[in-house]
Design a protein around this motif. Structure first.
Motif, PDB file in Angstrom:
ATOM      1  N   GLN A  33       0.808  -1.224   0.000  1.00 44.72           N
ATOM      2  CA  GLN A  33       0.000   0.000   0.000  1.00 44.72           C
ATOM      3  C   GLN A  33       0.841   1.274   0.000  1.00 44.72           C
ATOM      4  OE1 GLN A  33      -0.757  -2.714   2.173  1.00 44.72           O
ATOM      5  NE2 GLN A  33      -2.577  -2.052   3.289  1.00 44.72           N
ATOM      6  N   GLU A  34       0.336   2.239  -0.754  1.00 47.15           N
ATOM      7  CA  GLU A  34       0.967   3.548  -0.918  1.00 47.15           C
ATOM      8  C   GLU A  34       1.353   4.178   0.429  1.00 47.15           C
ATOM      9  OE1 GLU A  34       0.698   4.797  -4.386  1.00 47.15           O
ATOM     10  OE2 GLU A  34       2.372   6.034  -3.671  1.00 47.15           O
ATOM     11  N   ARG A  35       0.430   4.099   1.405  1.00 49.01           N
ATOM     12  CA  ARG A  35       0.651   4.847   2.648  1.00 49.01           C
ATOM     13  C   ARG A  35       1.867   4.384   3.433  1.00 49.01           C
ATOM     14  NH1 ARG A  35      -3.018   2.250   7.107  1.00 49.01           N
ATOM     15  NH2 ARG A  35      -3.599   0.333   6.042  1.00 49.01           N
ATOM     16  N   TYR A  36       2.365   3.164   3.142  1.00 47.58           N
ATOM     17  CA  TYR A  36       3.536   2.682   3.867  1.00 47.58           C
ATOM     18  C   TYR A  36       4.841   2.939   3.129  1.00 47.58           C
ATOM     19  CZ  TYR A  36       0.376   0.111   6.947  1.00 47.58           C
ATOM     20  OH  TYR A  36      -0.587  -0.225   7.850  1.00 47.58           O
ATOM     21  N   GLN A  37       4.737   3.451   1.931  1.00 51.46           N
ATOM     22  CA  GLN A  37       5.922   3.406   1.081  1.00 51.46           C
ATOM     23  C   GLN A  37       7.096   4.279   1.502  1.00 51.46           C
ATOM     24  OE1 GLN A  37       5.023   3.206  -3.083  1.00 51.46           O
ATOM     25  NE2 GLN A  37       3.543   1.573  -2.686  1.00 51.46           N
ATOM     26  N   THR A  38       6.795   5.367   2.228  1.00 50.11           N
ATOM     27  CA  THR A  38       7.914   6.195   2.711  1.00 50.11           C
ATOM     28  C   THR A  38       8.756   5.363   3.672  1.00 50.11           C
ATOM     29  OG1 THR A  38       6.237   7.895   2.736  1.00 50.11           O
ATOM     30  CG2 THR A  38       8.414   8.532   3.536  1.00 50.11           C
ATOM     31  N   ILE A  39       8.073   4.566   4.494  1.00 49.85           N
ATOM     32  CA  ILE A  39       8.798   3.736   5.458  1.00 49.85           C
ATOM     33  C   ILE A  39       9.482   2.572   4.746  1.00 49.85           C
ATOM     34  CG2 ILE A  39       8.567   2.180   7.454  1.00 49.85           C
ATOM     35  CD1 ILE A  39       6.029   3.797   8.200  1.00 49.85           C
ATOM     36  N   THR A  40       8.710   1.862   3.919  1.00 48.92           N
ATOM     37  CA  THR A  40       9.242   0.610   3.375  1.00 48.92           C
ATOM     38  C   THR A  40      10.425   0.829   2.426  1.00 48.92           C
ATOM     39  OG1 THR A  40       7.524   0.572   1.686  1.00 48.92           O
ATOM     40  CG2 THR A  40       7.113  -0.702   3.656  1.00 48.92           C
ATOM     41  N   LYS A  41      10.422   1.938   1.707  1.00 49.91           N
ATOM     42  CA  LYS A  41      11.535   2.207   0.782  1.00 49.91           C
ATOM     43  C   LYS A  41      12.880   2.270   1.509  1.00 49.91           C
ATOM     44  CE  LYS A  41       9.135   4.681  -2.850  1.00 49.91           C
ATOM     45  NZ  LYS A  41       8.603   6.004  -3.147  1.00 49.91           N
ATOM     46  N   GLN A  42      12.845   2.729   2.772  1.00 45.85           N
ATOM     47  CA  GLN A  42      14.090   2.832   3.538  1.00 45.85           C
ATOM     48  C   GLN A  42      14.729   1.457   3.734  1.00 45.85           C
ATOM     49  OE1 GLN A  42      13.221   4.683   7.300  1.00 45.85           O
ATOM     50  NE2 GLN A  42      11.717   6.014   6.332  1.00 45.85           N
ATOM     51  N   TYR A  43      13.884   0.411   3.662  1.00 44.02           N
ATOM     52  CA  TYR A  43      14.400  -0.937   3.909  1.00 44.02           C
ATOM     53  C   TYR A  43      15.021  -1.569   2.673  1.00 44.02           C
ATOM     54  CZ  TYR A  43      12.689  -0.465   8.508  1.00 44.02           C
ATOM     55  OH  TYR A  43      12.543  -0.005   9.780  1.00 44.02           O
ATOM     56  N   TYR A  44      14.837  -0.952   1.503  1.00 49.76           N
ATOM     57  CA  TYR A  44      15.450  -1.485   0.282  1.00 49.76           C
ATOM     58  C   TYR A  44      16.968  -1.366   0.358  1.00 49.76           C
ATOM     59  CZ  TYR A  44      10.853  -0.980  -2.066  1.00 49.76           C
ATOM     60  OH  TYR A  44       9.545  -1.052  -2.433  1.00 49.76           O
ATOM     61  N   ARG A  45      17.416  -0.328   1.060  1.00 50.31           N
ATOM     62  CA  ARG A  45      18.837   0.022   1.069  1.00 50.31           C
ATOM     63  C   ARG A  45      19.764  -1.107   1.510  1.00 50.31           C
ATOM     64  NH1 ARG A  45      20.372   4.135   4.894  1.00 50.31           N
ATOM     65  NH2 ARG A  45      18.175   4.110   5.457  1.00 50.31           N
ATOM     66  N   ARG A  46      19.252  -1.922   2.479  1.00 47.75           N
ATOM     67  CA  ARG A  46      20.131  -2.974   2.990  1.00 47.75           C
ATOM     68  C   ARG A  46      19.806  -4.349   2.413  1.00 47.75           C
ATOM     69  NH1 ARG A  46      20.260  -2.826   9.114  1.00 47.75           N
ATOM     70  NH2 ARG A  46      21.709  -4.540   8.759  1.00 47.75           N
ATOM     71  N   ALA A  47      18.964  -4.370   1.365  1.00 51.10           N
ATOM     72  CA  ALA A  47      18.560  -5.656   0.802  1.00 51.10           C
ATOM     73  C   ALA A  47      19.684  -6.255  -0.042  1.00 51.10           C
ATOM     74  CB  ALA A  47      17.327  -5.475  -0.060  1.00 51.10           C
ATOM     75  N   GLN A  48      19.801  -7.566   0.025  1.00 52.45           N
ATOM     76  CA  GLN A  48      20.752  -8.263  -0.856  1.00 52.45           C
ATOM     77  C   GLN A  48      20.005  -9.000  -1.960  1.00 52.45           C
ATOM     78  OE1 GLN A  48      22.677 -10.388   2.448  1.00 52.45           O
ATOM     79  NE2 GLN A  48      24.558  -9.362   1.873  1.00 52.45           N
ATOM     80  N   GLY A  49      18.761  -9.359  -1.679  1.00 51.60           N
ATOM     81  CA  GLY A  49      17.929 -10.050  -2.665  1.00 51.60           C
ATOM     82  C   GLY A  49      16.496  -9.561  -2.566  1.00 51.60           C
ATOM     83  N   ILE A  50      15.846  -9.415  -3.706  1.00 49.76           N
ATOM     84  CA  ILE A  50      14.473  -8.888  -3.701  1.00 49.76           C
ATOM     85  C   ILE A  50      13.570  -9.734  -4.600  1.00 49.76           C
ATOM     86  CG2 ILE A  50      13.018  -6.928  -4.442  1.00 49.76           C
ATOM     87  CD1 ILE A  50      15.137  -5.043  -3.417  1.00 49.76           C
ATOM     88  N   PHE A  51      12.390 -10.086  -4.085  1.00 45.23           N
ATOM     89  CA  PHE A  51      11.351 -10.689  -4.908  1.00 45.23           C
ATOM     90  C   PHE A  51      10.401  -9.580  -5.339  1.00 45.23           C
ATOM     91  CE2 PHE A  51      12.035 -14.529  -2.129  1.00 45.23           C
ATOM     92  CZ  PHE A  51      12.433 -15.394  -3.136  1.00 45.23           C
ATOM     93  N   LEU A  52      10.167  -9.487  -6.641  1.00 44.70           N
ATOM     94  CA  LEU A  52       9.129  -8.575  -7.133  1.00 44.70           C
ATOM     95  C   LEU A  52       7.923  -9.468  -7.405  1.00 44.70           C
ATOM     96  CD1 LEU A  52      11.585  -6.732  -9.416  1.00 44.70           C
ATOM     97  CD2 LEU A  52      10.142  -5.543  -7.799  1.00 44.70           C
ATOM     98  N   VAL A  53       6.845  -9.237  -6.678  1.00 49.21           N
ATOM     99  CA  VAL A  53       5.730 -10.189  -6.712  1.00 49.21           C
ATOM    100  C   VAL A  53       4.462  -9.569  -7.292  1.00 49.21           C
ATOM    101  CG1 VAL A  53       4.310 -11.772  -5.319  1.00 49.21           C
ATOM    102  CG2 VAL A  53       6.658 -11.243  -4.589  1.00 49.21           C
ATOM    103  N   TYR A  54       3.877 -10.251  -8.276  1.00 50.60           N
ATOM    104  CA  TYR A  54       2.538  -9.867  -8.723  1.00 50.60           C
ATOM    105  C   TYR A  54       1.621 -11.059  -8.523  1.00 50.60           C
ATOM    106  CZ  TYR A  54       3.522 -12.414 -13.097  1.00 50.60           C
ATOM    107  OH  TYR A  54       3.831 -13.389 -14.015  1.00 50.60           O
ATOM    108  N   ASP A  55       0.342 -10.819  -8.788  1.00 48.01           N
ATOM    109  CA  ASP A  55      -0.685 -11.833  -8.570  1.00 48.01           C
ATOM    110  C   ASP A  55      -1.185 -12.256  -9.963  1.00 48.01           C
ATOM    111  OD1 ASP A  55      -3.209 -12.954  -8.211  1.00 48.01           O
ATOM    112  OD2 ASP A  55      -3.940 -11.402  -6.848  1.00 48.01           O
TER     113      ASP A  55
END
Ligand SMILES: Nc1nc2c(ncn2[C@@H]2O[C@H](COP(=O)(O)OP(=O)(O)OP(=O)(O)O)[C@@H](O)[C@H]2O)c(=O)[nH]1
Length: 178
Positions: A33-55
């Motif tokens: 959800q959009e409303r969390y994105q300011t917070i969640t984007k900060q967590y991308y910085r330390r990621a080593q692997g990312i799943f991009l998930v659609y339905d």
């Protein structure tokens, strides 16, 4: 104190085995959800692997992947490993996104691709194992360095032990070096 995990983020730890190595992974599941994105984007910085998930039962979620991918490009570190996931593979009767579309997008982005089902446990372990494998491969140099260092330490310890023994100690049953 700030809550942990922060709002919009689920956190779990899991140990999986990849190529005989036990790897403890931290899983940060960020809310869409959009409303969390300011917070969640900060967590991308330390990621080593990312799943991009659609339905797979939502064309809209598939269209959104481009936005997620550009956020990842902007906020995640350069060497981050990415895998594209089409989830809800059990919902065949509601499918709006073909497997070919998933494969095509993954190819464009140079990512591996899995169709998964969290409900029927399809490709969950496989996709986590693959992402961990990619992360380990990307960090191979550091890993090899650590292995060489550990091996060096062991050799040194053996050498020091050997050097501590008086000459011919191993061959002489009478010798005592205690
Ligand atoms: N049929 C089916 N339903 C699923 C699957 N995975 C998740 N769901 C359902 O989809 C809904 C949303 O799941 P969530 O895990 O909250 O999805 P999310 O993308 O993390 O949602 P946000 O964190 O709010 O962005 C829930 O009702 C789940 O039960 C799946 O593989 N198959």
């Amino acid at each position: 104190p700030s809550p942990f995990p922060p709002p919009g983020v689920d956190f779990k730890m899991k140990t999986i085995e990849v190529d005989g190595i036990k790897v403890r992974i931290q899983i940060w599941d960020t809310a869409g959800q959009e409303r969390y994105q300011t917070i969640t984007k900060q967590y991308y910085r330390r990621a080593q692997g990312i799943f991009l998930v659609y339905d797979i039962s939502s064309e809209r979620s598939y269209q959104h992947i481009m936005k997620w991918a550009s956020d990842v490009d902007e906020y995640a570190p350069d060497g981050v490993q990415k895998i594209l996931i089409g989830n809800k593979a059990d919902e065949e009767q509601k499918r709006q996104v073909g497997r070919e579309q998933g494969l095509q997008l993954a190819k464009e982005y140079g990512m591996d691709f899995y169709e998964t089902s969290a409900c029927t446990n399809v490709n969950i372990k496989e996709s986590f194992t693959r992402l961990t494998e990619l992360v380990l491969q990307a960090h191979r140099k550091e890993l090899d360095g650590l292995r060489a260092y550990a091996a060096g330490e062991l050799n040194l310890a053996e050498l020091e032990e050997e050097e501590g023994k008086p000459e011919g100690a191993e061959n002489s049953p009478k010798a005592c070096w205690c």
